[in-house]
Motif scaffolding. Sequence first.
Motif, short mmCIF file in Angstrom:
data_model
loop_
_atom_site.label_atom_id
_atom_site.label_comp_id
_atom_site.label_asym_id
_atom_site.label_seq_id
_atom_site.Cartn_x
_atom_site.Cartn_y
_atom_site.Cartn_z
N UNK A 413 -4.56 1.17 8.88
CA UNK A 413 -4.89 2.03 7.75
C UNK A 413 -6.05 2.96 8.08
N UNK A 414 -7.07 2.43 8.73
CA UNK A 414 -8.24 3.25 9.05
C UNK A 414 -7.95 4.26 10.15
N UNK A 415 -7.25 3.81 11.21
CA UNK A 415 -6.97 4.71 12.33
C UNK A 415 -6.01 5.82 11.95
N UNK A 416 -5.24 5.62 10.90
CA UNK A 416 -4.25 6.64 10.49
C UNK A 416 -4.72 7.43 9.27
N UNK A 417 -5.95 7.20 8.82
CA UNK A 417 -6.36 7.72 7.51
C UNK A 417 -6.28 9.25 7.43
N UNK A 418 -5.61 9.69 6.39
CA UNK A 418 -5.52 11.12 6.10
C UNK A 418 -6.01 11.42 4.69
N UNK A 419 -5.53 10.64 3.74
CA UNK A 419 -5.99 10.76 2.36
C UNK A 419 -5.58 9.50 1.60
N UNK A 420 -6.07 9.40 0.37
CA UNK A 420 -5.82 8.20 -0.42
C UNK A 420 -4.33 8.01 -0.71
N UNK A 421 -3.63 9.09 -1.03
CA UNK A 421 -2.22 8.96 -1.42
C UNK A 421 -1.37 8.44 -0.27
N UNK A 422 -1.64 8.91 0.96
CA UNK A 422 -0.87 8.43 2.10
C UNK A 422 -1.20 6.98 2.40
N UNK A 423 -2.47 6.60 2.26
CA UNK A 423 -2.84 5.19 2.47
C UNK A 423 -2.09 4.30 1.48
N UNK A 424 -2.02 4.71 0.23
CA UNK A 424 -1.30 3.92 -0.77
C UNK A 424 0.19 3.86 -0.46
N UNK A 425 0.72 4.93 0.12
CA UNK A 425 2.13 4.93 0.52
C UNK A 425 2.36 3.92 1.64
N UNK A 426 1.46 3.86 2.61
CA UNK A 426 1.58 2.89 3.70
C UNK A 426 1.51 1.46 3.17
N UNK A 427 0.75 1.26 2.09
CA UNK A 427 0.56 -0.09 1.56
C UNK A 427 1.72 -0.58 0.69
N UNK A 428 2.69 0.27 0.42
CA UNK A 428 3.79 -0.12 -0.47
C UNK A 428 4.55 -1.34 0.04
#
Length: 517
Positions: A413-428
């Motif tokens: 999550x940290x190494x790929x961080x772009x914005x909050x919305x994409x992080x939440x998408x990855x966490x689905x």
Amino acid sequence: MHTERLAIIDIGSNTIRLVIYGINRYFDIEELHNVKTPARLAEFLHEKKGQTILDQAGIDRVIMTLNSFKQVMRRFQVDTVKAMATAAIRQSSNQKEILAAIDQATGIQVELLSEQQEAEYGQYAVNYTMNVHDAITIDMGGASTEVTLFKDKEMVAYHSFPFGTVSLKDRFFNGKSHNDRKAIDKTSAFLKDAFKSLPWLKKSKLPLIAIGGSARNVANVHQRMTAYPMAGLHGYPMTNDNLLTTLNLFLETEAENLSDIDGLSNDRVDIIVPANLAFLESMNVIKAPEMLISSQGIREGIILYHINTTYNMPLDNQQIRVRTVQQLMRNLPMNDFGAYLRVDFTINLYLQACRLGIFEYDYEQHVELEFAAYLYRVGAFISSEADSHHTFYLISNMNLLGFTHKRRLRLALLASYKNRSLLMQFLEDFADWLSLEEVDLMIAMGGLIKFAAALNDSKTNPINQLKLERIKDDQLELKIYHDRPVLAEQYRTQRHKKHIERSLNAQVALNFIQQQP
């Protein structure tokens, strides 16, 4: 480029396996080839005049297998061969004759491992590939089961039980179905008494680390049952309830349909129930909070020990994660230009924020940030347009030694961080893996890394000092000292200013200050 090619031949009670490894100048280990045959040597052990012997059919099977392995080793131009035998031959009173016959027929000298050596190699592999300091290990083979207790990564006790998956099956399930209730109850009672016989095992309340093919198979089945969203078995956690779930699946499945269970190897269909019972009973006796799966066992222990004793101890079992990240950076065709400066900026901002009371300093968080900053957007070598997606997928699905599965997710999550919305998408796909507080922390730390990357957008290293100061309760000033043009950095940091403001929970004024070169 490999400096040495090493072949490990593991003559076990259930399988005989050849694994060929390449070792490079950094002492990274690459598995080049892996082949096995389900020899079931434990089935060739017979009582004769009060002694246990491995019969000629069993010896012939070993010889035939090793001769076929010789062709593979020639193909891979192996430099060093280490052939090891364990319980099936160790329990044979004719072991000297067996080893002599193998040597004469194949030219391969086989070392017979003692019970203690077998336990030590398995525990050695765990200590050099998992970031766990105190635990119990269990390595269940076909004819023996080794357990160890280690404290602060040092083995303090071990025991080898003269039973394994094959011998348990033969003793309790001979002529019976795999789900025979009486056979199951007798097996469970036998295992419980055996494990309780060790005072250091009872109620130790330490994590249980399971080594070997049977453990991997049980875990593999559980992953498939639960649609586990992450690849890899090393470090996979299982609870007592998880083991009951897999056991019930095996018992409720008709014998002729066991091979259809997703994740269950065909050559373990008839021994998976005794194995599952052993893991359950050992967990119950230990009162273990969880069972972790180790994909690294006796063979990996042998090669790791070989490297340390041959090359003056280059491996450090306290720095597993560091070596993993370094190896990842070497192996992936990533553009690491400026990576070290990005790390410096990230950690600098984190420490200054801690000094101002914005974050409470945490050593593990410091280390995690450093790793993530090194690997930031590593997936760009696949496609710069989707570098965040590729980075998240790569890191979350690679076998990163020393990282738990949850820590691997956080790193991704940290190494790929772009914005909050994409992080939440990855966490689905990872529901309930992280608490809301942890998610907020990932967003804050990700914002620090993204902003730190912007501080060297031109890749000319113009910035040499950062100073974060509090102006008011909700206002900060970041003084950015530079001695070269920073047009690109000024543009990029202004665009990413919202990320650091979210991270620091304050408005941030950016002040670029020219210094003399």
